[in-house]
Motif scaffolding. Structure first.
Motif, PDB file in Angstrom:
ATOM      1  N   THR A  28       0.835  -1.205   0.000  1.00  0.00           N
ATOM      2  CA  THR A  28       0.000   0.000   0.000  1.00  0.00           C
ATOM      3  C   THR A  28       0.865   1.249   0.000  1.00  0.00           C
ATOM      4  OG1 THR A  28      -1.738  -1.165   1.218  1.00  0.00           O
ATOM      5  CG2 THR A  28      -1.819   1.239   1.230  1.00  0.00           C
ATOM      6  N   GLU A  29       1.846   1.280   0.863  1.00  0.00           N
ATOM      7  CA  GLU A  29       2.732   2.447   0.934  1.00  0.00           C
ATOM      8  C   GLU A  29       3.456   2.663  -0.384  1.00  0.00           C
ATOM      9  OE1 GLU A  29       3.709   2.151   5.744  1.00  0.00           O
ATOM     10  OE2 GLU A  29       5.114   1.311   4.273  1.00  0.00           O
ATOM     11  N   GLN A  30       3.948   1.593  -0.982  1.00  0.00           N
ATOM     12  CA  GLN A  30       4.665   1.701  -2.252  1.00  0.00           C
ATOM     13  C   GLN A  30       3.747   2.146  -3.385  1.00  0.00           C
ATOM     14  OE1 GLN A  30       6.370  -2.218  -2.600  1.00  0.00           O
ATOM     15  NE2 GLN A  30       7.681  -1.929  -0.811  1.00  0.00           N
ATOM     16  N   LEU A  42       2.830   5.899  -3.066  1.00  0.00           N
ATOM     17  CA  LEU A  42       3.987   6.729  -3.392  1.00  0.00           C
ATOM     18  C   LEU A  42       4.245   6.738  -4.900  1.00  0.00           C
ATOM     19  CD1 LEU A  42       6.236   8.445  -2.104  1.00  0.00           C
ATOM     20  CD2 LEU A  42       7.632   6.371  -1.975  1.00  0.00           C
ATOM     21  N   ALA A  43       4.197   5.568  -5.531  1.00  0.00           N
ATOM     22  CA  ALA A  43       4.440   5.469  -6.978  1.00  0.00           C
ATOM     23  C   ALA A  43       3.356   6.201  -7.768  1.00  0.00           C
ATOM     24  CB  ALA A  43       4.496   4.000  -7.396  1.00  0.00           C
ATOM     25  N   ASN A  44       2.091   6.048  -7.349  1.00  0.00           N
ATOM     26  CA  ASN A  44       1.006   6.743  -8.035  1.00  0.00           C
ATOM     27  C   ASN A  44       1.154   8.253  -7.911  1.00  0.00           C
ATOM     28  OD1 ASN A  44      -0.307   4.478  -9.005  1.00  0.00           O
ATOM     29  ND2 ASN A  44      -1.735   4.344  -7.312  1.00  0.00           N
ATOM     30  N   ALA A  51      -0.418  10.771   1.250  1.00  0.00           N
ATOM     31  CA  ALA A  51       0.642   9.814   0.954  1.00  0.00           C
ATOM     32  C   ALA A  51       1.112   9.928  -0.490  1.00  0.00           C
ATOM     33  CB  ALA A  51       0.157   8.390   1.235  1.00  0.00           C
ATOM     34  N   MET A  52       0.233  10.428  -1.367  1.00  0.00           N
ATOM     35  CA  MET A  52       0.581  10.623  -2.780  1.00  0.00           C
ATOM     36  C   MET A  52       1.244  11.975  -3.039  1.00  0.00           C
ATOM     37  SD  MET A  52      -2.866   9.085  -4.570  1.00  0.00           S
ATOM     38  CE  MET A  52      -2.297   9.372  -6.267  1.00  0.00           C
TER      39      MET A  52
END
Length: 296
Positions: A158-160, A163-165, A205-206
């Motif tokens: 979820t964290e990854q 962040l990637a999005n 988070a994004m």
């Protein structure tokens, strides 16, 4: 003597296997990992499924399939009634090892606890930090179901993903306007999601910015008149759908809506059905759909 030694060995084995599980309304001892699970909250159903645990029963299965969608709910899962009024007789017949609810169902706690050990976990509470709460509860349920490695994977994924999005949106989005996230109540009223919502935590988070900073309720939204949006015209507007055809017609025929700058600059996007009161998988889906809409 041998029988006595055997008893001691058996006692020691049982003691090693025993788990003390803390939840919001107490502590429960389990001598073995629960296998038969009934879940009466969609966010907890989503979380349990993300760990690879298929419940025997869940509340409002059709609603889950319509709004939450992922992880997919197996057709073998029994619908045990609504989230507010579960079918106690049916739950008793299923003979579960554990029942999972949130604190908003605490009035049912004592009755459910007579059927099976009932654990209470609440993502949406006075802390108003649902993403963090969802991570904590995912980890706690990982311990309960002996799925610690899987729970760690779900949290990390979820964290990854978020962040990637966020990186993709910043790299590919054609503008850097702040955002408004709306759900239509009727033609005159909207819910606007911000502080304390899964929406806010996800876009934080994004690395995205919410234009709305008005006070919110425990669920993280403000109820306001459509005219209030006139103060936030220089925003990207994302509407939680799917819109009903009547709602879409009301928008396209509303002089006020059509006069808004975000309408005239094609800065309005419609999202599919997303459970805005979900857990980590809902946050992933939400983030994915934001990214698709803004970068396509």
């Amino acid at each position: 003597m041998n029988k006595f030694i055997g008893f001691i060995i058996l006692f020691c084995i049982s003691s090693v296997q025993a788990m003390e599980i803390k939840h919001e309304l107490g502590t429960v001892q389990f001598t073995e990992t629960p296998k038969k699970v009934v879940v009466l909250d969609w966010a907890l159903t989503e979380t349990v499924l993300s760990l690879g645990v298929v419940p025997l029963g869940a509340a409002d299965v059709e609603g889950y399939q319509t709004w939450v969608m992922e992880p997919e709910l197996n057709q073998s899962v029994m619908d045990v009634g609504s989230r507010r009024e579960p079918n106690l007789e049916l739950i008793t017949e299923l003979n579960p090892d554990v029942i999972l609810i949130n604190q908003h169902m605490s009035a049912m706690y004592e009755k459910l606890n007579t059927i099976a050990p009932t654990l209470v976990y609440t993502i949406y509470n006075d802390k108003k930090a649902p993403l963090s709460s969802a991570k904590d509860i995912t980890a706690q349920l990982g311990v309960l179901f002996n799925k610690e490695k899987q729970s760690a994977k779900v949290i990390a994924a979820t964290e990854q993903r978020l962040l990637a999005n966020g990186d993709n949106v910043h790299r590919l989005q054609s503008n850097n306007k702040p955002f408004l996230f709306l759900r239509f109540v009727n033609d005159k009223t909207v819910r606007i999601h911000s502080e304390g919502s899964l929406t806010q935590d996800t876009i934080d988070a994004m690395g995205l910015v919410n234009a709305w900073h008005e006070p919110t309720n425990m669920w993280g939204f403000t109820t306001a008149g459509v005219e209030k949006l006139a103060q936030y015209q220089q925003s990207n507007v994302l509407i939680f759908g799917p819109l009903k055809e009547t709602e879409r017609k009301q928008l396209t025929h509303s002089a006020l809506w059509q006069a808004m700058a975000f309408t005239r600059t094609d800065s309005v996007y419609e999202l599919p059905a997303i459970w805005t009161f979900g857990g980590l998988i809902s946050a992933q889906r939400f983030s994915d759909h934001i990214t698709q809409q803004l970068t396509q």
